[in-house]
Design a protein around this motif. Sequence first.
Motif, PDB file in Angstrom:
ATOM      1  N   HIS A  90       0.863  -1.172   0.000  1.00  0.00           N
ATOM      2  CA  HIS A  90       0.000   0.000   0.000  1.00  0.00           C
ATOM      3  C   HIS A  90       0.907   1.232   0.000  1.00  0.00           C
ATOM      4  O   HIS A  90       2.065   1.165   0.440  1.00  0.00           O
ATOM      5  CB  HIS A  90      -0.864   0.068   1.264  1.00  0.00           C
ATOM      6  N   VAL A  91       0.416   2.369  -0.451  1.00  0.00           N
ATOM      7  CA  VAL A  91       1.120   3.620  -0.181  1.00  0.00           C
ATOM      8  C   VAL A  91       0.981   3.913   1.307  1.00  0.00           C
ATOM      9  O   VAL A  91      -0.116   3.868   1.860  1.00  0.00           O
ATOM     10  CB  VAL A  91       0.560   4.772  -1.031  1.00  0.00           C
ATOM     11  N   ARG A  92       2.108   4.202   1.940  1.00  0.00           N
ATOM     12  CA  ARG A  92       2.125   4.382   3.389  1.00  0.00           C
ATOM     13  C   ARG A  92       2.380   5.823   3.828  1.00  0.00           C
ATOM     14  O   ARG A  92       2.188   6.146   5.010  1.00  0.00           O
ATOM     15  CB  ARG A  92       3.203   3.481   4.012  1.00  0.00           C
ATOM     16  N   TRP A  93       2.815   6.687   2.910  1.00  0.00           N
ATOM     17  CA  TRP A  93       3.187   8.053   3.305  1.00  0.00           C
ATOM     18  C   TRP A  93       3.040   8.958   2.098  1.00  0.00           C
ATOM     19  O   TRP A  93       3.400   8.583   0.979  1.00  0.00           O
ATOM     20  CB  TRP A  93       4.627   8.047   3.796  1.00  0.00           C
ATOM     21  N   ASN A  94       2.513  10.160   2.335  1.00  0.00           N
ATOM     22  CA  ASN A  94       2.277  11.146   1.287  1.00  0.00           C
ATOM     23  C   ASN A  94       3.046  12.408   1.666  1.00  0.00           C
ATOM     24  O   ASN A  94       2.792  12.992   2.722  1.00  0.00           O
ATOM     25  CB  ASN A  94       0.784  11.465   1.183  1.00  0.00           C
ATOM     26  N   GLU A  95       3.970  12.832   0.816  1.00  0.00           N
ATOM     27  CA  GLU A  95       4.895  13.902   1.178  1.00  0.00           C
ATOM     28  C   GLU A  95       4.836  15.021   0.139  1.00  0.00           C
ATOM     29  O   GLU A  95       5.024  14.783  -1.054  1.00  0.00           O
ATOM     30  CB  GLU A  95       6.304  13.324   1.246  1.00  0.00           C
ATOM     31  N   LEU A  96       4.588  16.231   0.606  1.00  0.00           N
ATOM     32  CA  LEU A  96       4.528  17.396  -0.268  1.00  0.00           C
ATOM     33  C   LEU A  96       5.761  18.256  -0.054  1.00  0.00           C
ATOM     34  O   LEU A  96       5.995  18.750   1.052  1.00  0.00           O
ATOM     35  CB  LEU A  96       3.263  18.217   0.028  1.00  0.00           C
ATOM     36  N   ALA A  97       6.534  18.442  -1.119  1.00  0.00           N
ATOM     37  CA  ALA A  97       7.636  19.404  -1.112  1.00  0.00           C
ATOM     38  C   ALA A  97       7.143  20.658  -1.829  1.00  0.00           C
ATOM     39  O   ALA A  97       6.652  20.575  -2.960  1.00  0.00           O
ATOM     40  CB  ALA A  97       8.856  18.838  -1.812  1.00  0.00           C
ATOM     41  N   THR A  98       7.247  21.808  -1.172  1.00  0.00           N
ATOM     42  CA  THR A  98       6.611  23.004  -1.708  1.00  0.00           C
ATOM     43  C   THR A  98       7.430  24.254  -1.433  1.00  0.00           C
ATOM     44  O   THR A  98       8.211  24.300  -0.470  1.00  0.00           O
ATOM     45  CB  THR A  98       5.193  23.156  -1.121  1.00  0.00           C
ATOM     46  N   SER A  99       7.217  25.253  -2.266  1.00  0.00           N
ATOM     47  CA  SER A  99       7.930  26.524  -2.139  1.00  0.00           C
ATOM     48  C   SER A  99       7.405  27.375  -0.987  1.00  0.00           C
ATOM     49  O   SER A  99       8.071  28.322  -0.576  1.00  0.00           O
ATOM     50  CB  SER A  99       7.827  27.308  -3.451  1.00  0.00           C
ATOM     51  N   ASP A 100       6.226  27.051  -0.460  1.00  0.00           N
ATOM     52  CA  ASP A 100       5.629  27.840   0.627  1.00  0.00           C
ATOM     53  C   ASP A 100       4.862  26.904   1.557  1.00  0.00           C
ATOM     54  O   ASP A 100       3.637  26.757   1.445  1.00  0.00           O
ATOM     55  CB  ASP A 100       4.707  28.921   0.052  1.00  0.00           C
ATOM     56  N   PRO A 101       5.555  26.244   2.481  1.00  0.00           N
ATOM     57  CA  PRO A 101       4.885  25.278   3.354  1.00  0.00           C
ATOM     58  C   PRO A 101       3.725  25.863   4.151  1.00  0.00           C
ATOM     59  O   PRO A 101       2.683  25.217   4.300  1.00  0.00           O
ATOM     60  CB  PRO A 101       6.009  24.790   4.276  1.00  0.00           C
ATOM     61  N   ASP A 102       3.862  27.077   4.668  1.00  0.00           N
ATOM     62  CA  ASP A 102       2.766  27.672   5.450  1.00  0.00           C
ATOM     63  C   ASP A 102       1.507  27.815   4.605  1.00  0.00           C
ATOM     64  O   ASP A 102       0.405  27.456   5.039  1.00  0.00           O
ATOM     65  CB  ASP A 102       3.180  29.046   5.977  1.00  0.00           C
TER      66      ASP A 102
END
Length: 265
Positions: free
Chosen positions: A147-159
């Motif tokens: 299964h997919v176990r983790w979803n990770e977003l890398a972004t220019s503006d985390p807030d």
Amino acid sequence: MTKAANFIWYELMTSDPAGAAAFYGAVVGWTIAGGADPQAGGVDYRMIGRRDGGNAGGVLALNADMLAGGARPCWMGYLHVADVDAAIAAIEADGGVVHMPATDLSVGRIAMLSDPQGATFYIMDPIPPAGAEDMESDVFSVTEAQHVRWNELATSDPDAAIAFYRRHFGWGQDGAMEMGELGSYRFVQRGDVMLGAVMPLMPGMPAPAWSYYIGVDDIDRAAAAVTANGGTITNEPMEIPGGEFAMNAVDPQGAAVGFVGPRGG
């Protein structure tokens, strides 16, 4: 607030479904169908099967027109919404962009969007199978291999991204892991379930994007299978809180993917 949304499907867009089947079969243990699903309406769409009989997601074959239009091999996640059209209107009004308008399929209504920073995802109001109207998708699991176990977003503006997903998908944000000069790795939750994390865009990352970590039974076996089957490891297995290990790779067709699991499983 919107009822908290779950990831209900994952899709591998690839230029070579047979090659992807061989790779993910060796690394994860999945079985990817050898041909298009009969219900796909002429599109080359294949189901990803787990050993327990369930589906882990689907594979969309990128044809020449899609590739010419700029599509590239990648993994995409689907977020559940109760009303696709209302969600599109709200997301567009909040700075998001529609990449594929609302479309009706035999399995539900979908659309592809990106958040205001540019990370792309699908939204979906699914049509459950007859007799399974109350069934919840199990493609995401905090603990289970295949299964997919983790979803990770890398972004220019985390807030801004955390605020966006809280507004439109009802997620919470609690807890973080500090990464020194690289910033904070901030955990996001759907209710009491840890969905994944939001992090700053790292040096060398071309643009904001979601990454998905697939559960494997043994991280060292999986790492060996990645390289033996034409993939490339971009971040070697690293211990994570809880004692398991995560790694990043690129599959033979060029889709970035993560894997997570125990050592010596």
